[in-house]
Design a protein around this motif. Structure first.
Motif, PDB file in Angstrom:
ATOM      1  N   PRO A 307       0.812  -1.220   0.000  1.00 22.63           N
ATOM      2  CA  PRO A 307       0.000   0.000   0.000  1.00 22.63           C
ATOM      3  C   PRO A 307       0.841   1.265   0.000  1.00 22.63           C
ATOM      4  N   GLN A 308       2.036   1.221   0.607  1.00 20.13           N
ATOM      5  CA  GLN A 308       2.895   2.404   0.608  1.00 20.13           C
ATOM      6  C   GLN A 308       3.350   2.736  -0.813  1.00 20.13           C
ATOM      7  N   ALA A 309       3.720   1.706  -1.578  1.00 19.71           N
ATOM      8  CA  ALA A 309       4.162   1.937  -2.956  1.00 19.71           C
ATOM      9  C   ALA A 309       3.024   2.499  -3.810  1.00 19.71           C
ATOM     10  N   SER A 310       1.826   2.005  -3.596  1.00 22.78           N
ATOM     11  CA  SER A 310       0.674   2.495  -4.366  1.00 22.78           C
ATOM     12  C   SER A 310       0.371   3.946  -4.019  1.00 22.78           C
ATOM     13  N   LEU A 311       0.397   4.271  -2.720  1.00 27.72           N
ATOM     14  CA  LEU A 311       0.134   5.647  -2.313  1.00 27.72           C
ATOM     15  C   LEU A 311       1.215   6.583  -2.835  1.00 27.72           C
ATOM     16  N   ASP A 312       2.465   6.150  -2.777  1.00 27.03           N
ATOM     17  CA  ASP A 312       3.559   6.980  -3.294  1.00 27.03           C
ATOM     18  C   ASP A 312       3.387   7.245  -4.793  1.00 27.03           C
ATOM     19  N   PHE A 313       2.980   6.216  -5.525  1.00 22.78           N
ATOM     20  CA  PHE A 313       2.782   6.379  -6.969  1.00 22.78           C
ATOM     21  C   PHE A 313       1.677   7.395  -7.242  1.00 22.78           C
ATOM     22  N   LEU A 314       0.552   7.255  -6.540  1.00 16.61           N
ATOM     23  CA  LEU A 314      -0.557   8.194  -6.724  1.00 16.61           C
ATOM     24  C   LEU A 314      -0.111   9.614  -6.426  1.00 16.61           C
ATOM     25  N   GLN A 315       0.599   9.789  -5.335  1.00 19.33           N
ATOM     26  CA  GLN A 315       1.004  11.138  -4.939  1.00 19.33           C
ATOM     27  C   GLN A 315       2.033  11.735  -5.894  1.00 19.33           C
ATOM     28  N   ARG A 316       3.064  10.955  -6.209  1.00 18.70           N
ATOM     29  CA  ARG A 316       4.152  11.489  -7.032  1.00 18.70           C
ATOM     30  C   ARG A 316       3.767  11.666  -8.497  1.00 18.70           C
ATOM     31  N   GLN A 317       2.951  10.758  -9.011  1.00 18.18           N
ATOM     32  CA  GLN A 317       2.689  10.742 -10.446  1.00 18.18           C
ATOM     33  C   GLN A 317       1.378  11.409 -10.860  1.00 18.18           C
ATOM     34  N   ILE A 318       0.454  11.592  -9.918  1.00 15.53           N
ATOM     35  CA  ILE A 318      -0.837  12.201 -10.253  1.00 15.53           C
ATOM     36  C   ILE A 318      -1.099  13.443  -9.396  1.00 15.53           C
ATOM     37  N   MET A 319      -1.137  13.277  -8.078  1.00 13.55           N
ATOM     38  CA  MET A 319      -1.591  14.352  -7.205  1.00 13.55           C
ATOM     39  C   MET A 319      -0.663  15.558  -7.200  1.00 13.55           C
ATOM     40  N   VAL A 320       0.633  15.338  -7.029  1.00 11.50           N
ATOM     41  CA  VAL A 320       1.562  16.472  -6.985  1.00 11.50           C
ATOM     42  C   VAL A 320       1.678  17.153  -8.353  1.00 11.50           C
ATOM     43  N   PRO A 321       1.888  16.420  -9.452  1.00 13.83           N
ATOM     44  CA  PRO A 321       1.965  17.110 -10.750  1.00 13.83           C
ATOM     45  C   PRO A 321       0.727  17.946 -11.063  1.00 13.83           C
ATOM     46  N   LEU A 322      -0.467  17.434 -10.705  1.00 10.94           N
ATOM     47  CA  LEU A 322      -1.697  18.151 -11.022  1.00 10.94           C
ATOM     48  C   LEU A 322      -2.097  19.152  -9.948  1.00 10.94           C
ATOM     49  N   GLY A 323      -1.369  19.196  -8.828  1.00  7.12           N
ATOM     50  CA  GLY A 323      -1.727  20.119  -7.757  1.00  7.12           C
ATOM     51  C   GLY A 323      -2.978  19.713  -7.015  1.00  7.12           C
ATOM     52  N   MET A 324      -3.226  18.408  -6.898  1.00  2.63           N
ATOM     53  CA  MET A 324      -4.438  17.903  -6.249  1.00  2.63           C
ATOM     54  C   MET A 324      -4.198  17.777  -4.741  1.00  2.63           C
ATOM     55  N   ARG A 325      -4.386  18.883  -4.055  1.00  5.05           N
ATOM     56  CA  ARG A 325      -4.124  18.934  -2.611  1.00  5.05           C
ATOM     57  C   ARG A 325      -5.277  18.386  -1.781  1.00  5.05           C
ATOM     58  N   HIS A 326      -6.435  18.230  -2.387  1.00  3.56           N
ATOM     59  CA  HIS A 326      -7.637  17.890  -1.614  1.00  3.56           C
ATOM     60  C   HIS A 326      -8.285  16.618  -2.155  1.00  3.56           C
ATOM     61  N   THR A 327      -7.478  15.582  -2.260  1.00  2.00           N
ATOM     62  CA  THR A 327      -7.941  14.302  -2.790  1.00  2.00           C
ATOM     63  C   THR A 327      -7.466  13.170  -1.891  1.00  2.00           C
ATOM     64  N   THR A 328      -8.349  12.223  -1.631  1.00  4.44           N
ATOM     65  CA  THR A 328      -8.008  11.011  -0.885  1.00  4.44           C
ATOM     66  C   THR A 328      -8.562   9.807  -1.624  1.00  4.44           C
ATOM     67  N   PHE A 329      -7.691   8.870  -1.941  1.00  2.00           N
ATOM     68  CA  PHE A 329      -8.061   7.626  -2.620  1.00  2.00           C
ATOM     69  C   PHE A 329      -7.963   6.535  -1.549  1.00  2.00           C
ATOM     70  N   GLU A 330      -9.093   5.934  -1.202  1.00  2.00           N
ATOM     71  CA  GLU A 330      -9.138   5.007  -0.074  1.00  2.00           C
ATOM     72  C   GLU A 330      -8.814   3.570  -0.483  1.00  2.00           C
ATOM     73  N   VAL A 331      -8.289   2.826   0.474  1.00  2.23           N
ATOM     74  CA  VAL A 331      -7.913   1.432   0.247  1.00  2.23           C
ATOM     75  C   VAL A 331      -8.851   0.509   1.021  1.00  2.23           C
TER      76      VAL A 331
END
Length: 455
Positions: A307-331
């Protein structure tokens, strides 16, 4: 002791009688499904109330109202909020809890979930985010609000809510600029709101992002080692287009695959993983939340299975580049994203995803999605029964008639339960977001048509 037993028996008898009375008129299932109904009610109650409170910031009264929109019997739930956890029960039965963790949102407490306690949202250096004082979409400033369009948007939101449609956020982007946004009381531009099945589109985009980073990624069959039979024919494209051929019950009734997957299974993807083939892969479209959770599981496996690798991927590759500060993807409790359903994001963040698609997968001069991926995502599938669906996006044109006749033919959509919508319109350069909690129909075509550029 005898009095205690008699009291317990009387309580149980009263509950069964209550369920017998409620089931036909309110819950829509047979009394023989009473046990599953209690599990669904408490699982749904704990999960949605936890996320509603700790992710969206809603109070218990609003959470209960939202739950009651699915069944008036949900008002009978006892919901206890304590220590970032919500526990739900129905007359003392079916006790279920969900726990909140920063970065992961809320997860049902099923089995051993201690591994999730170790997952951390990595700190983001201020320089990694675009300036908060810059213009949207890189920042948060919105200097291009169009007064006339803003007035129209405000009128639509007011009319919706006077009619009981519970629209919570409306937002319009034209030519890359935020030109109008309107919010209901208690909702702001920063409020993360549940997109339900709009999360399917984000899941597909994450697959696309991985393919951009690893163009030689092995997508050969079988996609999962468990599929050593005819299911080894199922391709990644079949999953993306909902043409896997798997026999998954999408009906939302107690005991179905869909309710078990979302409200009582430790692993959401495991339910669909065990499904048998009903059709030859690629020939038959069948809308299936289970299929999307298989995509999430495949992505999870490709990223290393943690789960850490998946969260890191979401944050580094989608959320940070797009500036998505207010998003939570639940597991789920196994640590895999529940890609079918559990993504909370602000209206502005949902719009950012729509704008990435409108820009052919390019963001701030960086290609995030492979060249040609967006075109494939909005292309009709080759099923024999319903081609109007792309890579987890609904197409306006695909069948004999338009899904929304009032809207441009080439429009395509993220769609979710309670009438969540992100519309992407290439010909008009427009993205429209609608988030709310409508139990019945919503005039998507009629309302959105008023927000498009006038020729």
């Amino acid at each position: 002791m005898k009095k205690i037993l008699l009291s317990a028996a009387a309580t149980l008898a009263g509950l069964l009688l209550l369920l017998a009375l409620l089931a036909p008129s309110l819950l829509g299932f047979s009394i023989t499904q009473a046990g599953n109904a209690v599990r669904v009610a408490t699982g749904m109650g704990a999960k949605l109330a936890c996320s509603g409170h700790y992710v969206s910031g809603f109070d218990p009264a609003r959470n209960l109202d939202d739950l009651a929109s699915y069944s008036a019997a949900n008002r009978l739930l006892n919901l206890e909020y304590a220590n970032q956890r919500v526990t739900a029960s129905l007359f003392g039965l079916g006790k279920t809890s969900a726990s909140y963790r920063p970065g992961l949102g809320c997860t049902l407490d099923i089995g051993d979930t201690r591994a999730l306690d170790q997952v951390k949202l990595e700190p983001v250096n201020p320089g990694q985010w675009h300036s908060a004082t810059g213009e949207w979409p890189q920042g948060s400033a919105a200097p291009h609000i169009a007064p006339k369009l803003q007035q129209t948007l405000d009128q639509i939101l007011a009319r919706d809510n006077q009619s009981g449609l519970q629209t919570r956020a409306l937002l319009v982007v034209q030519d890359g600029k935020l030109v109008a946004e309107s919010y209901a009381d208690g909702i702001t531009a920063q409020t993360p709101l549940l997109g339900w099945s709009m999360g399917k589109s984000l899941t597909a985009m994450m697959v696309g992002r991985l393919q951009a980073l690893q163009p030689q990624q092995d997508t050969s069959s079988p996609l999962f080692p468990e599929w050593s039979d005819a299911r080894r024919q199922i391709s990644l494209q079949n999953l993306l287009q909902m043409t896997s051929g798997l026999d998954f019950d999408e009906t939302y009734a107690p005991g179905s695959d869909a309710t078990r997957m979302l409200f009582s299974a430790r692993s959401a993807s495991e339910v669909a993983l065990q499904s048998t083939l009903a059709h030859t892969p690629g020939t038959h479209f069948s809308y299936s939340s289970g299929t999307t959770n298989l995509l999430a599981r495949w992505l999870h496996n490709q990223l290393g299975g943690s789960p850490q690798a998946s969260l890191d991927f979401l944050q580094r590759q989608i959320m940070v580049p797009l500036g998505m500060r207010h998003t939570t993807f639940e597991v789920d409790a196994s640590g895999v994203f529940v890609g079918s359903s559990y993504i909370y994001a602000s209206a502005r963040d949902w719009a950012r995803l729509g704008l990435l698609m409108l820009n052919d997968g390019v963001w701030d001069e960086q290609r995030l999605l492979p060249e040609g991926w967006v075109a494939a995502a909005r292309r009709r599938n080759h099923s024999e029964n319903d081609p109007a669906y792309g890579y987890q996006f609904w197409l306006n044109r695909g069948g004999e008639t338009l899904r929304f006749p009032e809207l441009p033919e080439d429009s395509y959509f993220m769609l979710g339960n309670r009438k969540q919508v992100v519309m992407i319109s290439p010909t008009t350069g427009t993205v429209i977001v609608r988030l709310g909690w409508s139990a019945g129909d919503y005039p998507t075509g009629q309302n959105f048509a008023q927000l498009l550029p006038q020729s």
